[in-house]
Design a protein around this motif. Structure first.
Motif, PDB file in Angstrom:
ATOM      1  N   VAL A   5      -5.400  -5.622   3.812  1.00 46.99           N
ATOM      2  CA  VAL A   5      -4.806  -5.874   5.139  1.00 46.99           C
ATOM      3  C   VAL A   5      -5.565  -6.984   5.858  1.00 46.99           C
ATOM      4  O   VAL A   5      -4.972  -7.843   6.528  1.00 46.99           O
TER       5      VAL A   5
ATOM      6  N   VAL B 292       3.479   2.163   3.036  1.00 44.94           N
ATOM      7  CA  VAL B 292       4.195   3.440   2.948  1.00 44.94           C
ATOM      8  C   VAL B 292       3.128   4.521   3.014  1.00 44.94           C
ATOM      9  O   VAL B 292       2.244   4.577   2.147  1.00 44.94           O
TER      10      VAL B 292
ATOM     11  N   LYS C 105      -1.720  -1.898  -4.100  1.00 48.34           N
ATOM     12  CA  LYS C 105      -2.798  -0.905  -4.243  1.00 48.34           C
ATOM     13  C   LYS C 105      -2.185   0.405  -4.709  1.00 48.34           C
ATOM     14  O   LYS C 105      -1.360   1.005  -4.012  1.00 48.34           O
TER      15      LYS C 105
ATOM     16  N   GLU D  42       4.391  17.083  10.875  1.00 44.49           N
ATOM     17  CA  GLU D  42       4.646  17.045   9.435  1.00 44.49           C
ATOM     18  C   GLU D  42       3.629  17.965   8.751  1.00 44.49           C
ATOM     19  O   GLU D  42       2.428  17.838   8.984  1.00 44.49           O
TER      20      GLU D  42
ATOM     21  N   ILE E 111       0.870  -1.190   0.000  1.00 41.42           N
ATOM     22  CA  ILE E 111       0.000   0.000   0.000  1.00 41.42           C
ATOM     23  C   ILE E 111       0.898   1.228   0.000  1.00 41.42           C
ATOM     24  O   ILE E 111       1.783   1.350   0.864  1.00 41.42           O
TER      25      ILE E 111
ATOM     26  N   PRO F 120      -9.104   3.837   0.582  1.00 44.58           N
ATOM     27  CA  PRO F 120      -8.822   3.178   1.859  1.00 44.58           C
ATOM     28  C   PRO F 120      -9.528   1.826   2.023  1.00 44.58           C
ATOM     29  O   PRO F 120      -8.961   0.906   2.604  1.00 44.58           O
TER      30      PRO F 120
ATOM     31  N   GLU G 156      -5.213   6.346  -4.713  1.00 42.06           N
ATOM     32  CA  GLU G 156      -6.389   6.892  -5.395  1.00 42.06           C
ATOM     33  C   GLU G 156      -6.151   8.292  -5.960  1.00 42.06           C
ATOM     34  O   GLU G 156      -6.734   8.658  -6.979  1.00 42.06           O
TER      35      GLU G 156
ATOM     36  N   PHE H  16      16.735   2.262   3.650  1.00 45.32           N
ATOM     37  CA  PHE H  16      15.904   3.467   3.770  1.00 45.32           C
ATOM     38  C   PHE H  16      14.785   3.161   4.760  1.00 45.32           C
ATOM     39  O   PHE H  16      14.054   2.184   4.591  1.00 45.32           O
TER      40      PHE H  16
ATOM     41  N   GLY I  71       5.915   9.000   7.985  1.00 40.99           N
ATOM     42  CA  GLY I  71       6.277  10.394   7.745  1.00 40.99           C
ATOM     43  C   GLY I  71       7.499  10.837   8.526  1.00 40.99           C
ATOM     44  O   GLY I  71       8.128  10.048   9.245  1.00 40.99           O
TER      45      GLY I  71
ATOM     46  N   ASN J   1       2.292  10.677  -3.031  1.00 34.37           N
ATOM     47  CA  ASN J   1       3.321  11.700  -3.264  1.00 34.37           C
ATOM     48  C   ASN J   1       4.506  11.173  -4.076  1.00 34.37           C
ATOM     49  O   ASN J   1       5.198  11.941  -4.722  1.00 34.37           O
TER      50      ASN J   1
ATOM     51  N   ILE K  56      -4.036   0.343  10.173  1.00 41.09           N
ATOM     52  CA  ILE K  56      -3.574  -0.902   9.548  1.00 41.09           C
ATOM     53  C   ILE K  56      -3.126  -1.891  10.618  1.00 41.09           C
ATOM     54  O   ILE K  56      -3.463  -3.084  10.570  1.00 41.09           O
TER      55      ILE K  56
HETATM   56  P1  NAD Z   1      -2.113   8.016   3.796  1.00 36.55           P
HETATM   57  O1  NAD Z   1      -1.644   7.289   5.005  1.00 36.55           O
HETATM   58  O2  NAD Z   1      -3.314   8.859   3.892  1.00 36.55           O
HETATM   59  O3  NAD Z   1      -2.408   6.983   2.594  1.00 36.55           O
HETATM   60  C1  NAD Z   1      -1.434   6.065   2.162  1.00 36.55           C
HETATM   61  C2  NAD Z   1      -2.132   4.912   1.479  1.00 36.55           C
HETATM   62  O4  NAD Z   1      -2.905   4.205   2.452  1.00 36.55           O
HETATM   63  C3  NAD Z   1      -3.105   5.326   0.376  1.00 36.55           C
HETATM   64  O5  NAD Z   1      -2.939   4.449  -0.708  1.00 36.55           O
HETATM   65  C4  NAD Z   1      -4.469   5.139   1.037  1.00 36.55           C
HETATM   66  O6  NAD Z   1      -5.495   4.821   0.124  1.00 36.55           O
HETATM   67  C5  NAD Z   1      -4.213   3.961   1.956  1.00 36.55           C
HETATM   68  N1  NAD Z   1      -5.126   3.861   3.104  1.00 36.55           N
HETATM   69  C6  NAD Z   1      -5.807   4.859   3.715  1.00 36.55           C
HETATM   70  N2  NAD Z   1      -6.524   4.364   4.756  1.00 36.55           N
HETATM   71  C7  NAD Z   1      -6.282   3.027   4.801  1.00 36.55           C
HETATM   72  C8  NAD Z   1      -6.697   1.972   5.672  1.00 36.55           C
HETATM   73  N3  NAD Z   1      -7.520   2.198   6.686  1.00 36.55           N
HETATM   74  N4  NAD Z   1      -6.237   0.726   5.432  1.00 36.55           N
HETATM   75  C9  NAD Z   1      -5.373   0.483   4.416  1.00 36.55           C
HETATM   76  N5  NAD Z   1      -4.939   1.446   3.557  1.00 36.55           N
HETATM   77  C10 NAD Z   1      -5.385   2.709   3.750  1.00 36.55           C
HETATM   78  O7  NAD Z   1      -0.863   8.859   3.292  1.00 36.55           O
HETATM   79  P2  NAD Z   1      -0.807   9.840   2.065  1.00 36.55           P
HETATM   80  O8  NAD Z   1      -1.477  11.122   2.413  1.00 36.55           O
HETATM   81  O9  NAD Z   1      -1.198   9.126   0.835  1.00 36.55           O
HETATM   82  O10 NAD Z   1       0.780  10.067   1.970  1.00 36.55           O
HETATM   83  C11 NAD Z   1       1.476  10.961   2.752  1.00 36.55           C
HETATM   84  C12 NAD Z   1       2.164  10.289   3.921  1.00 36.55           C
HETATM   85  O11 NAD Z   1       3.020   9.236   3.464  1.00 36.55           O
HETATM   86  C13 NAD Z   1       3.068  11.252   4.647  1.00 36.55           C
HETATM   87  O12 NAD Z   1       2.967  11.064   6.025  1.00 36.55           O
HETATM   88  C14 NAD Z   1       4.456  10.858   4.153  1.00 36.55           C
HETATM   89  O13 NAD Z   1       5.490  11.261   4.989  1.00 36.55           O
HETATM   90  C15 NAD Z   1       4.310   9.382   4.039  1.00 36.55           C
HETATM   91  N6  NAD Z   1       5.344   8.800   3.150  1.00 36.55           N
HETATM   92  C16 NAD Z   1       6.341   8.022   3.690  1.00 36.55           C
HETATM   93  C17 NAD Z   1       7.342   7.510   2.878  1.00 36.55           C
HETATM   94  C18 NAD Z   1       8.481   6.692   3.433  1.00 36.55           C
HETATM   95  O14 NAD Z   1       9.130   5.990   2.676  1.00 36.55           O
HETATM   96  N7  NAD Z   1       8.777   6.756   4.731  1.00 36.55           N
HETATM   97  C19 NAD Z   1       7.303   7.751   1.491  1.00 36.55           C
HETATM   98  C20 NAD Z   1       6.281   8.528   0.985  1.00 36.55           C
HETATM   99  C21 NAD Z   1       5.296   9.046   1.832  1.00 36.55           C
END
Ligand code: NAD
Length: 499
Positions: free
Chosen positions: A223, A234, A183, A392, A156, A216, A186, A459, A259, A160, A243
């Motif tokens: 999951v 991620v 996945k 963040e 998942i 989601p 969206e 990483f 994040g 960004n 999750i």
């Molecule tokens: P998000 O957590 O809102 O969504 C991430 C993914 O999770 C999406 O595909 C979303 O559809 C899915 N999702 C949402 N609710 C879910 C649920 N209940 N069960 C399973 N999946 C679900 O994050 P975002 O807004 O898409 O991305 C930004 C965040 O991601 C920031 O916090 C950023 O720092 C982090 N990020 C981390 C890394 C890393 O490698 N550490 C890389 C990129 C982004």
């Protein structure tokens, strides 16, 4: 005049790919995709539904025994073929990356090559997964350790950097002999959709890689499914908590890449120009919407005001605009909701918490007003314990804080719940090593701002930035289970002869 609206023809057609099936419409909800540079809807995808999730997991489970049994050299060759195909389609992928989330086209080739290099690097591991032999304390024995794939990995990823995040999971997971159900996010679904198509062209057996576009609820279904052996997530900490709750029922292991609020420590002996450019990268890269962006600038007091001036000198040269214009360095924010949220964060930092707005802070006008554009925003005199320093923002907002001693800089850098990146600018070797060793962060860069983050390097984060590592040998072992086999070699004792 407005920014260019890209051709719709580049948009991939299949939001659902599983086994040997490619569907132009899933069984889920309609999903309009909005291009953040103009606010226009590019297309409406019909996303995956719960039935598609089960089909994808079923296809992956069916493919797993043969994929696991395939020799490492054959997995390697398939991954190399795929890497070549991605490279051949570099221009097309770059356009999709710009279209899906407004990333500047100039960054595209680097992002695509990063995906190519991940598959090449992990292809090199696919034929080198070996076990170890151990001694035995319990008499003569053949005692060994073997490494085995989990089975099916649920992947998942966020909007960004969808290609970046998906490939940093898929490459090691596949090299290790797992199948994947991915996945696609969206808000930015296109690059992972196209990637899903290429696996078939590369000759991967059907079902080894399955890609689904969905929100989601599709992530939750992945999951929760008993057919998934491990989750690699991620995204944000808030989603990670949900999750983990869902995964608790099946005791499913979850790798988490979350994040950050990474500090950039600028000591007085640093190269000021370089440190200024590197400092601004935290706002510019992905318009500040990057997990590992350095967004807290901690600057030693004697150079503090000069450093602020250098930011003010450099920032106006950064072209913010049409993602498809090759001169553009910084694109839009992902959505109107994010713009409003970020403006609220800036207002609170300045009005409520008394920090000093140095530049930016207002929505951009003119051509930029049609899309979701914010300028580079720098806020000075930010208290280390304020909301801006602690949370963040995920936008082009830098918080700058002065410090007086090395100890204070370290305390400020470590003083948040996150632990993803840390950047140190100094010409003093002792200080560089000493401060690096004290950073509570998974990734530390000295006089750099991201160029050291390569497929061969681990990483990942500490504290609330997650656990587990993607990249490097450590990344491979996230997708391998460890088995110890002890085989008794002692001769059976001769049977007692009854008198
Ligand atoms: P998000 O957590 O809102 O969504 C991430 C993914 O999770 C999406 O595909 C979303 O559809 C899915 N999702 C949402 N609710 C879910 C649920 N209940 N069960 C399973 N999946 C679900 O994050 P975002 O807004 O898409 O991305 C930004 C965040 O991601 C920031 O916090 C950023 O720092 C982090 N990020 C981390 C890394 C890393 O490698 N550490 C890389 C990129 C982004």
């Amino acid at each position: 005049m407005g920014f260019r609206i890209p051709e719709r023809s580049v948009i991939p057609r299949f939001p659902v790919i599983f086994g040997d099936v490619m569907l132009e419409r899933g069984s889920g909800k309609p999903l309009p995709h909005v291009y953040p540079a103009t606010g226009h809807t590019t297309c409406e995808l019909i996303t995956a539904g719960p039935g598609d999730v089960e089909s994808a997991i079923g296809a992956a489970r069916a493919a797993f025994p043969a994929w696991r049994a395939l020799s490492g050299d054959k997995r390697r060759d398939l991954m190399l073929k795929l890497a070549g195909l991605i490279e051949q389609r570099s221009k097309e992928f770059a356009e999709l990356l710009s279209l899906e989330n407004g990333a500047p086209i100039v960054a595209g080739p680097y992002m695509v090559m990063d995906a190519v290099q991940k598959f090449r690097y992990f292809a090199g591991w696919a034929d080198k997964i070996q076990g170890e032999t151990l001694g035995s304390w319990a008499g003569p024995a053949h005692n060994y350790v073997s490494y085995e794939p989990y089975g099916v990995i649920g992947v998942i990823v966020p909007w960004n950097g969808p290609l970046y995040a998906a490939t940093m999971v898929m490459a090691p997971a596949l090299a290790a002999g797992n199948c994947v159900v991915v996945k696609s996010p969206e808000l930015a679904p296109f690059s992972v959709m196209r990637l899903g198509e290429l696996f078939r062209e590369a000759g991967f057996p059907p079902g080894v890689v399955n890609t689904l576009v969905g929100g989601p609820e599709i992530g939750e279904a992945i999951v929760a499914s008993a057919g998934i052996d491990k989750i690699q997530f991620v995204g944000s900490g808030a989603t990670a908590r949900k999750i983990l709750r869902t995964a608790a029922d099946s005791l499913k292991p979850c790798g988490l890449e979350l994040g950050g609020k990474s500090a950039v420590i600028v000591f007085a002996d640093a190269d000021l120009q370089l440190a200024g450019r590197r400092g601004l990268a935290g706002a510019i890269s992905a318009s500040g919407q990057g997990c590992v962006n350095g967004t807290r600038l901690l600057v030693e007091r004697p150079i503090y005001e000069n450093y602020l001036k250098s930011l003010q000198t450099i920032a106006p040269h950064i072209r913010i605009g049409d993602p498809f214009d090759p001169a553009t360095i910084m694109g839009p924010i992902i959505s109107e909701a994010s713009v409003q949220r970020i403006l609220g964060v800036v207002e609170n930092a300045v009005q409520r918490d008394g920090a000093r707005l140095l530049m930016g802070g207002e929505r951009m006008g003119g051509d930029h007003a049609q899309g979701y554009y914010l300028p580079i925003t720098v806020i000075a005199d930010v208290a280390g314990d304020s909301a801006l320093a602690q949370n963040e923002v995920f936008g082009p907002v830098l918080a700058v804080t002065p410090f007086d001693t090395e100890e204070e800089a370290i305390a400020l850098a470590n003083g948040t719940s996150y632990g993803l990146g840390a950047y140190i600018h100094t010409e003093n070797l002792r200080r560089a090593h000493s401060v690096a060793s004290q950073m509570q962060a998974g990734i530390v860069q000295v006089n750099g701002s991201g160029e050291g983050m390569q497929p061969y390097a681990p990483f990942g984060g500490m504290k609330h930035s997650g656990h587990g590592r993607l990249g490097g040998e450590q990344g491979l072992f996230e997708f391998l289970q460890v088995k110890n086999v002890w085989m008794n070699l002692a001769k059976p004792a001769p049977a007692q002869v009854a008198k």
